[in-house]
Design a protein around this motif. Structure first.
Motif, mmCIF file in Angstrom:
data_model
loop_
_atom_site.group_PDB
_atom_site.id
_atom_site.type_symbol
_atom_site.label_atom_id
_atom_site.label_comp_id
_atom_site.label_asym_id
_atom_site.label_seq_id
_atom_site.Cartn_x
_atom_site.Cartn_y
_atom_site.Cartn_z
ATOM 1 N N GLY A 181 31.104 20.457 10.873
ATOM 2 C CA GLY A 181 29.977 19.839 10.203
ATOM 3 C C GLY A 181 29.961 18.327 10.305
ATOM 4 O O GLY A 181 28.906 17.694 10.160
ATOM 5 N N ARG A 199 30.857 32.190 7.962
ATOM 6 C CA ARG A 199 31.257 31.257 9.008
ATOM 7 C C ARG A 199 30.402 29.996 8.920
ATOM 8 O O ARG A 199 29.342 29.901 9.518
ATOM 9 C CB ARG A 199 31.116 31.888 10.397
ATOM 10 C CG ARG A 199 31.427 30.913 11.549
ATOM 11 C CD ARG A 199 32.828 30.390 11.500
ATOM 12 N NE ARG A 199 33.786 31.421 11.921
ATOM 13 C CZ ARG A 199 35.056 31.440 11.556
ATOM 14 N NH1 ARG A 199 35.541 30.497 10.746
ATOM 15 N NH2 ARG A 199 35.868 32.395 11.978
ATOM 16 N N HIS A 200 30.866 29.050 8.120
ATOM 17 C CA HIS A 200 30.144 27.790 7.978
ATOM 18 C C HIS A 200 30.871 26.691 8.744
ATOM 19 O O HIS A 200 31.983 26.889 9.270
ATOM 20 C CB HIS A 200 29.973 27.419 6.507
ATOM 21 C CG HIS A 200 31.259 27.329 5.746
ATOM 22 N ND1 HIS A 200 32.100 26.241 5.812
ATOM 23 C CD2 HIS A 200 31.855 28.206 4.888
ATOM 24 C CE1 HIS A 200 33.147 26.429 5.035
ATOM 25 N NE2 HIS A 200 33.036 27.622 4.467
ATOM 26 N N ALA A 201 30.261 25.521 8.806
ATOM 27 C CA ALA A 201 30.816 24.428 9.612
ATOM 28 C C ALA A 201 32.172 23.965 9.103
ATOM 29 O O ALA A 201 33.018 23.513 9.883
ATOM 30 C CB ALA A 201 29.832 23.255 9.636
ATOM 31 N N TYR A 244 26.766 35.345 7.771
ATOM 32 C CA TYR A 244 26.319 33.973 8.001
ATOM 33 C C TYR A 244 27.101 33.401 9.174
ATOM 34 O O TYR A 244 28.323 33.290 9.133
ATOM 35 C CB TYR A 244 26.522 33.090 6.774
ATOM 36 C CG TYR A 244 26.066 31.666 7.035
ATOM 37 C CD1 TYR A 244 24.706 31.368 7.104
ATOM 38 C CD2 TYR A 244 26.986 30.659 7.277
ATOM 39 C CE1 TYR A 244 24.271 30.086 7.387
ATOM 40 C CE2 TYR A 244 26.557 29.361 7.556
ATOM 41 C CZ TYR A 244 25.206 29.084 7.609
ATOM 42 O OH TYR A 244 24.780 27.815 7.905
ATOM 43 N N GLU A 270 27.201 30.085 11.341
ATOM 44 C CA GLU A 270 26.751 28.696 11.501
ATOM 45 C C GLU A 270 26.323 28.410 12.931
ATOM 46 O O GLU A 270 25.396 27.643 13.178
ATOM 47 C CB GLU A 270 27.898 27.756 11.099
ATOM 48 C CG GLU A 270 27.607 26.272 11.267
ATOM 49 C CD GLU A 270 26.700 25.704 10.192
ATOM 50 O OE1 GLU A 270 26.029 24.695 10.456
ATOM 51 O OE2 GLU A 270 26.677 26.276 9.083
ATOM 52 N N TRP A 271 26.989 29.042 13.876
ATOM 53 C CA TRP A 271 26.757 28.776 15.295
ATOM 54 C C TRP A 271 25.530 29.487 15.857
ATOM 55 O O TRP A 271 25.199 29.322 17.044
ATOM 56 C CB TRP A 271 27.994 29.201 16.108
ATOM 57 C CG TRP A 271 28.564 30.529 15.705
ATOM 58 C CD1 TRP A 271 29.655 30.751 14.923
ATOM 59 C CD2 TRP A 271 28.044 31.840 16.036
ATOM 60 N NE1 TRP A 271 29.866 32.112 14.752
ATOM 61 C CE2 TRP A 271 28.895 32.790 15.427
ATOM 62 C CE3 TRP A 271 26.968 32.281 16.791
ATOM 63 C CZ2 TRP A 271 28.685 34.164 15.551
ATOM 64 C CZ3 TRP A 271 26.742 33.655 16.915
ATOM 65 C CH2 TRP A 271 27.604 34.572 16.294
#
Length: 441
Positions: free
Chosen positions: A222, A249-251, A290, A292-293
């Motif tokens: 991020g 899966r977030h930054a 989720y 992110e990519w």
């Protein structure tokens, strides 16, 4: 600082690891069966982080205290492996054991919703991150006030209802076990028992926790943005996330590795990403993941030959057996989600779909403020309807097959025969779906 005369040993079948050898040495204790509830001392509550069941630990366990040391300041801190094996895991536990023997205490991390602690070594370099299962968000010992007033609660309220409180640690281990050959770069992970280590809950003498190798990093994803990352690095994380149906899966849980050399060659990104925090993967039923990519440009680039070869060699049945053997407390419904998602990935790759195409078919859509089931969920709903001898027309798209929640589709309600029939039909059904999709494209 109190210094100990000590040694650490690992069973020779694991190729040996002996910093030095003395008579007063760290013994490799073996406790044959371990009951999770006794382990966490849950007496007055029914905090069902794990069902009461026996677990066999690994054959050799680096641990403290050291026999023969004068017991002037009892008790001594100790760490033991409960689940996890292999040289990288044993080396990690040995390093933490040495640090603890040198008087080093775990340091609380301010980030995250639950309790997480970093262990430095004697040189001040961070070596491991520990996450006690009783300090997860909403768990009764959570140090960050995200506690539930209802100790009977099994699921994560307002977080991930398909992941039970206290069960993220076993999923951290599962992700490492399923990252064959370190393809996606999941750091070495184990489930360990800490005795008399200083965590935020100082009254607890025993802590069950996931332990993971600390990743030295300069940024998380991020802080840099997708243009800095290589296609290869994004694809490898995406393939893992698809297989495990990662719900989070977030930054912030994609770390940018530190490199001594320049991370760019002629303006082309060569930065590596390391995936961490897999506690919200392998849900008990199909969920809205989720990724992110998903909308990063790298996700729309076709898989490379080496990536297609890796995907083709994935064996969902063998992966399921690994989890049943190594993580027996993981429920069969979660293992079946892994099998379904792996088959879905394999068939999609054969059909020529890219990472973004596959992820989009697994993600729910929002239209006019309303949520609709993903294409994967609808496929599974139709196959289950057929097995139950109920026509698709007679079943509403949003109708659930279990009581998991609105729109929830579980495979845990099937007997062995129904499950085998489901897989047979599902495999053929998705081939047709992908064939239609590629024809339209």
């Amino acid at each position: 600082m109190r210094l100990f005369r000590m040694a650490v040993a690992i069973d020779q079948q694991h190729h040996g690891f002996k910093p030095f050898s003395r008579s007063e040495r760290c013994k490799l204790q073996s406790f044959g069966h371990l009951d999770y509830n006794n382990f966490l001392e849950l007496n007055q509550t029914t905090f069902l982080a794990f069902q009461a069941e026996n677990i066999h630990r690994s054959f050799s366990t680096p641990c403290l205290p050291i026999t023969g040391v004068e017991d002037l300041h009892p008790p001594h801190p100790r760490i033991e492996i409960v689940r996890g094996s292999g040289a990288p895991v044993h080396a990690l536990v040995v390093e933490v054991a040495v640090a603890m023997a040198s008087g080093i205490q775990p340091i609380p991390l301010p980030s995250g919703l639950g309790g997480a602690y970093v262990f430095p070594n004697t040189n001040g370099n961070n070596i491991a991150v520990a996450k006690p299962v009783d300090e997860e968000p909403f768990a009764f010992n959570s140090p960050k006030a995200l506690r539930s007033n209802n100790h009977q609660m099994l699921v994560q309220p307002d977080l991930k209802r398909s992941i039970r409180i206290g069960e993220t640690g076993i999923r951290e281990l599962a992700a490492y076990l399923l990252d064959h050959g370190g393809f996606s770069g999941v750091p070495p992970t184990a489930l360990v028992k800490f005795c008399h280590a200083t965590f935020s809950d100082s009254s607890a003498t025993v802590k069950l926790a996931s332990l993971q190798r600390f990743v030295g990093h300069g940024f998380d994803a991020g802080e840099l943005g997708p243009s800095f990352f290589s296609v290869d690095s994004v694809h490898k994380i995406g393939i893992l996330d698809i297989r495990l149906m990662n719900l989070d899966r977030h930054a912030g849980n994609m770390l940018v590795m530190k490199h001594d050399h320049n991370s760019f060659v002629n303006g082309v990104a060569t930065t590596d990403l390391v995936p961490i925090d897999h506690g919200f993967c392998l849900p008990e039923w199909l969920e809205d993941p989720y990724f992110e990519w998903l909308h990063w440009p790298q996700a729309s680039i076709p898989f490379s030959e080496s990536e297609l070869d890796y995907i083709s060699k994935l064996d969902p049945s063998k992966d399921a057996d690994i989890l049943r053997s190594e993580v027996p407390s993981l429920r069969e419904s979660s293992i079946r989600v892994l099998i379904v998602c792996t088959i879905f990935l394999k068939q999609a790759a054969v059909a020529g779909l890219c990472l973004a195409d596959i992820a989009q078919m697994m993600t729910r859509e929002f239209c006019g403020g309303e949520e609709s089931l993903s294409k994967l969920e609808n496929i599974c709903l139709k196959v289950k309807a057929g097995i139950n001898n109920k026509s698709v027309e007679d079943k509403d798209e949003g109708e659930t097959s279990t009581s998991c929640g609105i729109g929830s589709i579980s495979f845990g309600d099937m007997n062995k025969g129904e499950w085998e029939l489901f897989l047979e039909i599902f495999d053929k059904f998705v081939i047709g779906v992908f064939k239609d999709k590629t024809c339209k494209n």
